[in-house]
Design an enzyme around this catalytic site. Structure first.
Site, PDB file in Angstrom:
ATOM      1  N   CYS A   1     -11.131   3.195  -0.287  1.00  0.00           N
ATOM      2  CA  CYS A   1      -9.794   3.580   0.160  1.00  0.00           C
ATOM      3  C   CYS A   1      -9.466   2.720   1.374  1.00  0.00           C
ATOM      4  O   CYS A   1     -10.337   2.484   2.220  1.00  0.00           O
ATOM      5  CB  CYS A   1      -9.778   5.062   0.532  1.00  0.00           C
ATOM      6  SG  CYS A   1      -8.240   5.601   1.295  1.00  0.00           S
TER       7      CYS A   1
ATOM      8  N   HIS B   1      -7.921   3.296   3.984  1.00  0.00           N
ATOM      9  CA  HIS B   1      -8.019   3.936   5.306  1.00  0.00           C
ATOM     10  C   HIS B   1      -9.451   3.941   5.844  1.00  0.00           C
ATOM     11  O   HIS B   1      -9.658   4.092   7.037  1.00  0.00           O
ATOM     12  CB  HIS B   1      -7.573   5.396   5.225  1.00  0.00           C
ATOM     13  CG  HIS B   1      -6.087   5.595   5.226  1.00  0.00           C
ATOM     14  ND1 HIS B   1      -5.283   5.127   4.231  1.00  0.00           N
ATOM     15  CD2 HIS B   1      -5.278   6.231   6.106  1.00  0.00           C
ATOM     16  CE1 HIS B   1      -4.031   5.466   4.487  1.00  0.00           C
ATOM     17  NE2 HIS B   1      -4.002   6.132   5.631  1.00  0.00           N
TER      18      HIS B   1
ATOM     19  N   ASP C   1       0.873  -1.179   0.000  1.00  0.00           N
ATOM     20  CA  ASP C   1       0.000   0.000   0.000  1.00  0.00           C
ATOM     21  C   ASP C   1       0.907   1.225   0.000  1.00  0.00           C
ATOM     22  O   ASP C   1       2.106   1.126   0.260  1.00  0.00           O
ATOM     23  CB  ASP C   1      -0.885   0.002   1.260  1.00  0.00           C
ATOM     24  CG  ASP C   1      -1.768   1.243   1.347  1.00  0.00           C
ATOM     25  OD1 ASP C   1      -2.259   1.703   0.292  1.00  0.00           O
ATOM     26  OD2 ASP C   1      -1.964   1.782   2.451  1.00  0.00           O
ATOM     27  N   SER C   2       0.296   2.369  -0.269  1.00  0.00           N
ATOM     28  CA  SER C   2       1.055   3.616  -0.222  1.00  0.00           C
ATOM     29  C   SER C   2       1.512   3.937   1.199  1.00  0.00           C
ATOM     30  O   SER C   2       2.415   4.735   1.392  1.00  0.00           O
ATOM     31  CB  SER C   2       0.191   4.758  -0.743  1.00  0.00           C
ATOM     32  OG  SER C   2      -1.021   4.800  -0.006  1.00  0.00           O
TER      33      SER C   2
ATOM     34  N   CYS D   1      -4.201  -1.149  -2.066  1.00  0.00           N
ATOM     35  CA  CYS D   1      -4.309   0.304  -2.200  1.00  0.00           C
ATOM     36  C   CYS D   1      -5.265   0.539  -3.367  1.00  0.00           C
ATOM     37  O   CYS D   1      -5.028   0.046  -4.473  1.00  0.00           O
ATOM     38  CB  CYS D   1      -2.933   0.888  -2.503  1.00  0.00           C
ATOM     39  SG  CYS D   1      -2.937   2.645  -2.895  1.00  0.00           S
TER      40      CYS D   1
ATOM     41  N   GLU E   1      -5.357   9.283   9.711  1.00  0.00           N
ATOM     42  CA  GLU E   1      -3.975   9.167  10.179  1.00  0.00           C
ATOM     43  C   GLU E   1      -3.758   9.931  11.477  1.00  0.00           C
ATOM     44  O   GLU E   1      -2.931   9.553  12.299  1.00  0.00           O
ATOM     45  CB  GLU E   1      -3.011   9.648   9.094  1.00  0.00           C
ATOM     46  CG  GLU E   1      -3.098   8.756   7.870  1.00  0.00           C
ATOM     47  CD  GLU E   1      -1.774   8.459   7.242  1.00  0.00           C
ATOM     48  OE1 GLU E   1      -0.855   9.272   7.385  1.00  0.00           O
ATOM     49  OE2 GLU E   1      -1.668   7.394   6.592  1.00  0.00           O
TER      50      GLU E   1
HETATM   51  N1  DGL Z   1      -3.929   3.795   0.167  1.00  0.00           N
HETATM   52  C1  DGL Z   1      -4.597   4.824  -0.577  1.00  0.00           C
HETATM   53  C2  DGL Z   1      -5.861   4.223  -1.220  1.00  0.00           C
HETATM   54  O1  DGL Z   1      -6.360   3.195  -0.801  1.00  0.00           O
HETATM   55  C3  DGL Z   1      -4.946   6.016   0.279  1.00  0.00           C
HETATM   56  C4  DGL Z   1      -3.774   6.849   0.712  1.00  0.00           C
HETATM   57  C5  DGL Z   1      -3.058   7.542  -0.438  1.00  0.00           C
HETATM   58  O2  DGL Z   1      -3.584   8.532  -0.983  1.00  0.00           O
HETATM   59  O3  DGL Z   1      -1.990   7.087  -0.791  1.00  0.00           O
HETATM   60  O4  DGL Z   1      -6.353   4.785  -2.168  1.00  0.00           O
END
Ligand code: DGL
Length: 270
Positions: free
Chosen positions: A188, A190, A14-15, A77, A156
């Protein structure tokens, strides 16, 4: 290169640490699978980056996981899945799965699903990937997608029930409430942490679909299909690599994974 075998770990990236919501779901459903997780905390957010940059990062993240000897890769992600999944699947030989299709499948399983709202990062929403996939499967469904870039920072910061989050959500959800959605896709990684507040704001009549849980069952099916289900019982491990290991990232890792994590290792990617 070593031949892929079933007792190699699963790779997940993931990012940042949001993808650990997927790891959490994987641990629950597939407890015998070891996992190597990569969170690109040095380069988050992906959601506001251009499609080319997202694709480049996703390629590098996958390459990193392959150096750790993973048997398959889960793109945990939404933004990276939306922009890079086909490229990754064409480029690498291991099975690669993203979070979008499981999310769409989960939407379609709902009874009376006619008006679907989608929230996600700017990158995910601009890609039209969810809207497109839903339209291909069920052209009769009305969709409305809203980019909700302020939500990741709230999650976050741990402000999961803060008045300012509520205000932002009320604003974001306005058009979706107006069109009387029956389903909301949490597009997303998160957003599963926002389930309680979303439930409060939208009431019980709106079905909330979070791709983390549905993704885990798709991973199980993918492993069975490729003959890659682990034959080991017990002692499955989770190794967490982050491209930037800060105190904050460590705290967030605990919050997202829901347990003590053990050691977080630094990763060099790209
Ligand atoms: N992990 C990203 C997503 O699921 C969210 C966070 C980001 O913008 O990198 O889209």
């Amino acid at each position: 290169m070593t031949a892929t075998n079933e007792n190699m770990p699963l790779g997940v990236f993931d990012s940042g640490v949001g993808g650990l919501t997927v790891v959490r779901a994987l641990r629950k459903l597939l407890p015998d699978e070891s996992i190597v997780y990569l969170g690109d905390t040095a380069r988050i957010p992906y959601g506001s980056k251009s499609p080319d940059t997202i694709r480049q990062f996703a390629m590098e993240d996958t390459q990193f996981l392959l150096t750790k000897g993973v048997k398959a890769v889960v793109v945990a992600c939404n933004t990276a899945t939306a922009h890079a999944l086909p490229l990754l699947q064409e480029t690498f030989r291991v099975p690669i799965i993203g979070v979008l299709e499981p999310g769409v499948e989960a939407v379609l399983k709902g009874k009376n699903c006619c008006r679907v709202g989608i929230i996600g990062t700017e990158g995910t929403i601009r890609s039209h990937a969810y809207q497109h996939m839903l339209a291909m499967r069920r052209p009769d469904i009305r969709t409305h997608a809203v980019a909700t870039p302020l939500l990741v920072p709230f999650v976050e910061a741990g402000w999961l029930n803060h008045a300012s989050l509520r205000l932002a959500l009320e604003e974001y959800l306005k058009p979706l409430i107006k069109m009387e959605i029956d389903t909301l896709v949490l597009g997303c990684t998160h957003y599963p942490l926002l389930l309680p507040i979303l439930r409060k704001l939208l009431g019980k009549s709106v079905r909330l679909v979070d791709s983390a849980t549905t993704c885990a069952s798709h991973v199980g099916a993918m492993l069975r299909e490729h003959g890659l289900v682990s034959t080991r019982r017990g002692n499955a491990s989770v190794e967490i690599y982050l491209t930037d290991v800060s105190e904050r990232a460590e705290e967030l890792t605990k919050r997202f994974l829901g347990v003590e994590t053990g050691k977080i290792l630094p990763a060099r990617v790209g």
